[in-house]
Design a protein around this motif. Structure first.
Motif, PDB file in Angstrom:
ATOM      1  N   ALA A  15     -10.083  -7.644  15.946  1.00 17.46           N
ATOM      2  CA  ALA A  15      -9.517  -6.451  15.296  1.00 17.46           C
ATOM      3  C   ALA A  15     -10.633  -5.516  14.831  1.00 17.46           C
ATOM      4  CB  ALA A  15      -8.641  -6.848  14.111  1.00 17.46           C
ATOM      5  N   LYS A  16     -11.682  -6.085  14.252  1.00 15.83           N
ATOM      6  CA  LYS A  16     -12.817  -5.262  13.803  1.00 15.83           C
ATOM      7  C   LYS A  16     -13.518  -4.624  14.992  1.00 15.83           C
ATOM      8  CE  LYS A  16     -15.197  -8.115  11.305  1.00 15.83           C
ATOM      9  NZ  LYS A  16     -15.930  -8.914  10.331  1.00 15.83           N
ATOM     10  N   GLU A  17     -13.784  -5.411  16.014  1.00 13.62           N
ATOM     11  CA  GLU A  17     -14.501  -4.933  17.195  1.00 13.62           C
ATOM     12  C   GLU A  17     -13.753  -3.788  17.886  1.00 13.62           C
ATOM     13  OE1 GLU A  17     -15.256  -6.791  21.573  1.00 13.62           O
ATOM     14  OE2 GLU A  17     -15.768  -8.090  19.867  1.00 13.62           O
ATOM     15  N   LEU A  18     -12.425  -3.889  17.936  1.00 12.91           N
ATOM     16  CA  LEU A  18     -11.613  -2.886  18.620  1.00 12.91           C
ATOM     17  C   LEU A  18     -11.112  -1.783  17.686  1.00 12.91           C
ATOM     18  CD1 LEU A  18      -9.517  -5.262  20.909  1.00 12.91           C
ATOM     19  CD2 LEU A  18     -11.508  -3.871  21.545  1.00 12.91           C
ATOM     20  N   SER A  19     -11.478  -1.869  16.398  1.00 16.20           N
ATOM     21  CA  SER A  19     -11.013  -0.905  15.389  1.00 16.20           C
ATOM     22  C   SER A  19      -9.491  -0.802  15.378  1.00 16.20           C
ATOM     23  CB  SER A  19     -11.637   0.469  15.625  1.00 16.20           C
ATOM     24  OG  SER A  19     -13.024   0.394  15.502  1.00 16.20           O
ATOM     25  N   LYS A  20      -8.856  -1.949  15.384  1.00 12.82           N
ATOM     26  CA  LYS A  20      -7.395  -2.021  15.348  1.00 12.82           C
ATOM     27  C   LYS A  20      -6.949  -2.588  14.005  1.00 12.82           C
ATOM     28  CE  LYS A  20      -6.599  -0.774  19.609  1.00 12.82           C
ATOM     29  NZ  LYS A  20      -5.962   0.488  19.905  1.00 12.82           N
ATOM     30  N   PRO A  21      -5.738  -2.222  13.573  1.00 13.97           N
ATOM     31  CA  PRO A  21      -5.222  -2.833  12.343  1.00 13.97           C
ATOM     32  C   PRO A  21      -4.950  -4.319  12.575  1.00 13.97           C
ATOM     33  CG  PRO A  21      -3.542  -1.463  13.379  1.00 13.97           C
ATOM     34  CD  PRO A  21      -4.804  -1.274  14.160  1.00 13.97           C
ATOM     35  N   LEU A  22      -5.198  -5.094  11.556  1.00 12.79           N
ATOM     36  CA  LEU A  22      -4.932  -6.528  11.610  1.00 12.79           C
ATOM     37  C   LEU A  22      -3.623  -6.787  10.876  1.00 12.79           C
ATOM     38  CD1 LEU A  22      -5.964  -9.384  12.352  1.00 12.79           C
ATOM     39  CD2 LEU A  22      -7.032  -9.427  10.085  1.00 12.79           C
ATOM     40  N   VAL A  23      -2.649  -7.292  11.586  1.00 11.44           N
ATOM     41  CA  VAL A  23      -1.353  -7.621  10.992  1.00 11.44           C
ATOM     42  C   VAL A  23      -1.337  -9.120  10.753  1.00 11.44           C
ATOM     43  CG1 VAL A  23       1.152  -7.560  11.290  1.00 11.44           C
ATOM     44  CG2 VAL A  23      -0.268  -5.718  12.236  1.00 11.44           C
ATOM     45  N   THR A  42      -8.467  -2.143   8.156  1.00 11.40           N
ATOM     46  CA  THR A  42      -7.027  -1.958   7.990  1.00 11.40           C
ATOM     47  C   THR A  42      -6.309  -3.282   8.168  1.00 11.40           C
ATOM     48  OG1 THR A  42      -7.252   0.267   8.912  1.00 11.40           O
ATOM     49  CG2 THR A  42      -5.032  -0.633   8.781  1.00 11.40           C
ATOM     50  N   VAL A  43      -5.620  -3.693   7.102  1.00 13.02           N
ATOM     51  CA  VAL A  43      -4.869  -4.946   7.137  1.00 13.02           C
ATOM     52  C   VAL A  43      -3.453  -4.670   6.650  1.00 13.02           C
ATOM     53  CG1 VAL A  43      -4.692  -7.320   6.268  1.00 13.02           C
ATOM     54  CG2 VAL A  43      -6.943  -6.325   6.743  1.00 13.02           C
ATOM     55  N   ILE A  44      -2.491  -5.239   7.354  1.00 11.73           N
ATOM     56  CA  ILE A  44      -1.090  -5.138   6.984  1.00 11.73           C
ATOM     57  C   ILE A  44      -0.573  -6.545   6.743  1.00 11.73           C
ATOM     58  CG2 ILE A  44       1.218  -4.431   7.743  1.00 11.73           C
ATOM     59  CD1 ILE A  44      -0.725  -2.697   9.816  1.00 11.73           C
ATOM     60  N   TYR A  45      -0.069  -6.759   5.548  1.00 16.66           N
ATOM     61  CA  TYR A  45       0.571  -8.031   5.230  1.00 16.66           C
ATOM     62  C   TYR A  45       2.032  -7.921   5.648  1.00 16.66           C
ATOM     63  CZ  TYR A  45      -3.178 -10.418   2.750  1.00 16.66           C
ATOM     64  OH  TYR A  45      -4.330 -11.086   2.441  1.00 16.66           O
ATOM     65  N   HIS A  46       2.318  -8.434   6.849  1.00 18.76           N
ATOM     66  CA  HIS A  46       3.651  -8.393   7.449  1.00 18.76           C
ATOM     67  C   HIS A  46       4.615  -9.275   6.671  1.00 18.76           C
ATOM     68  CE1 HIS A  46       6.781  -9.464  10.344  1.00 18.76           C
ATOM     69  NE2 HIS A  46       6.337 -10.714  10.339  1.00 18.76           N
ATOM     70  N   CYS A  47       5.817  -8.757   6.446  1.00 18.15           N
ATOM     71  CA  CYS A  47       6.895  -9.536   5.829  1.00 18.15           C
ATOM     72  C   CYS A  47       6.410 -10.190   4.534  1.00 18.15           C
ATOM     73  CB  CYS A  47       7.412 -10.562   6.828  1.00 18.15           C
ATOM     74  SG  CYS A  47       9.063 -11.162   6.473  1.00 18.15           S
ATOM     75  N   TYR A  48       5.759  -9.408   3.690  1.00 15.46           N
ATOM     76  CA  TYR A  48       5.122  -9.942   2.488  1.00 15.46           C
ATOM     77  C   TYR A  48       6.152 -10.545   1.541  1.00 15.46           C
ATOM     78  CZ  TYR A  48       2.146 -10.535  -1.524  1.00 15.46           C
ATOM     79  OH  TYR A  48       1.445 -11.093  -2.561  1.00 15.46           O
ATOM     80  N   SER A  49       5.836 -11.725   1.043  1.00 20.00           N
ATOM     81  CA  SER A  49       6.729 -12.376   0.084  1.00 20.00           C
ATOM     82  C   SER A  49       5.955 -13.123  -0.996  1.00 20.00           C
ATOM     83  CB  SER A  49       7.692 -13.327   0.802  1.00 20.00           C
ATOM     84  OG  SER A  49       6.971 -14.327   1.480  1.00 20.00           O
ATOM     85  N   GLY A  50       4.675 -12.806  -1.136  1.00 16.49           N
ATOM     86  CA  GLY A  50       3.842 -13.471  -2.132  1.00 16.49           C
ATOM     87  C   GLY A  50       4.090 -12.951  -3.532  1.00 16.49           C
ATOM     88  N   ALA A 136       2.837   4.312   8.388  1.00 11.49           N
ATOM     89  CA  ALA A 136       2.858   3.634   9.696  1.00 11.49           C
ATOM     90  C   ALA A 136       2.101   4.451  10.737  1.00 11.49           C
ATOM     91  CB  ALA A 136       4.301   3.392  10.140  1.00 11.49           C
ATOM     92  N   ARG A 137       2.309   5.748  10.729  1.00 12.27           N
ATOM     93  CA  ARG A 137       1.610   6.606  11.700  1.00 12.27           C
ATOM     94  C   ARG A 137       0.099   6.537  11.488  1.00 12.27           C
ATOM     95  NH1 ARG A 137       5.847  11.612  11.568  1.00 12.27           N
ATOM     96  NH2 ARG A 137       7.169  10.830  13.239  1.00 12.27           N
ATOM     97  N   ARG A 138      -0.320   6.574  10.241  1.00 11.61           N
ATOM     98  CA  ARG A 138      -1.756   6.525   9.943  1.00 11.61           C
ATOM     99  C   ARG A 138      -2.356   5.164  10.316  1.00 11.61           C
ATOM    100  NH1 ARG A 138      -1.287   7.445   5.060  1.00 11.61           N
ATOM    101  NH2 ARG A 138      -1.616   5.376   4.216  1.00 11.61           N
ATOM    102  N   VAL A 139      -1.703   4.106   9.904  1.00  7.28           N
ATOM    103  CA  VAL A 139      -2.211   2.761  10.142  1.00  7.28           C
ATOM    104  C   VAL A 139      -2.280   2.430  11.634  1.00  7.28           C
ATOM    105  CG1 VAL A 139      -1.569   0.317   9.879  1.00  7.28           C
ATOM    106  CG2 VAL A 139      -1.540   1.815   7.909  1.00  7.28           C
ATOM    107  N   PHE A 140      -1.240   2.790  12.370  1.00  7.94           N
ATOM    108  CA  PHE A 140      -1.188   2.469  13.798  1.00  7.94           C
ATOM    109  C   PHE A 140      -1.686   3.602  14.691  1.00  7.94           C
ATOM    110  CE2 PHE A 140       1.963  -0.461  11.941  1.00  7.94           C
ATOM    111  CZ  PHE A 140       1.390  -1.647  12.348  1.00  7.94           C
ATOM    112  N   LYS A 141      -2.159   4.678  14.053  1.00 10.60           N
ATOM    113  CA  LYS A 141      -2.707   5.836  14.780  1.00 10.60           C
ATOM    114  C   LYS A 141      -1.725   6.363  15.820  1.00 10.60           C
ATOM    115  CE  LYS A 141      -7.348   4.355  13.827  1.00 10.60           C
ATOM    116  NZ  LYS A 141      -8.313   3.366  14.151  1.00 10.60           N
ATOM    117  N   ILE A 142      -0.494   6.633  15.353  1.00  5.67           N
ATOM    118  CA  ILE A 142       0.541   7.191  16.238  1.00  5.67           C
ATOM    119  C   ILE A 142       1.019   8.528  15.710  1.00  5.67           C
ATOM    120  CG2 ILE A 142       1.346   5.055  17.254  1.00  5.67           C
ATOM    121  CD1 ILE A 142       3.532   4.918  15.156  1.00  5.67           C
TER     122      ILE A 142
END
Length: 142
Positions: A15-23, A42-50, A136-142
């Protein structure tokens, strides 16, 4: 466990090497995962329940919390929604699971969570939809 940890580190490096968000789906390991991903942009905590406390650490790092449609019926997830800053909020359905309606969850059901989150945050539904969409647009660059 050693193999899984090695694999996790490989995915993090990729994820770091490709400059992609880490989900990450860090269920019951939110704090441990935070230690592993601290140097990822960029990190996204998917389905967060902590916990709320760990969520605050996550957003203080600049990462995002993605809340599933569980927020429509789970008191814990409603507490999380009330506390997460809008700038760090993402919404998801986690389809086909965790449906706010009877049966299978569908991506279209994300609309069910927006008014719930808006009410909890004392904001307009359009504001929540705008924050979630822009994030979402910013994080996923869409």
């Amino acid at each position: 466990m050693r193999g899984k940890q090695h694999l996790s580190k490989k995915v993090i490096e990729l994820a770091k090497e490709l400059s992609k968000p880490l989900v990450v789906h860090a269920r019951m390991a939110e704090t441990e995962v935070l230690k592993l991903v601290r140097d990822v942009d960029t990190v996204i905590y998917h389905c967060y329940s902590g916990s709320v406390e760990t969520m605050r650490e996550i957003v203080d790092t600049g990462y995002h919390i993605s809340l599933a449609t569980l927020v429509c019926f789970s008191e814990h997830h409603q507490t999380l929604a009330a506390e997460v800053p809008p700038e760090n909020l993402l919404l998801e359905t986690d389809s086909p699971f965790l449906s706010p309606r009877k049966g299978r969850n569908e991506p279209a059901f994300i609309v069910d969570s927006i008014p719930v989150v808006a009410k909890l945050k004392e904001m307009e539904t359009a504001e929540i939809a705008k924050f979630a969409t822009e994030n979402a647009r910013r994080v996923f660059k869409i």
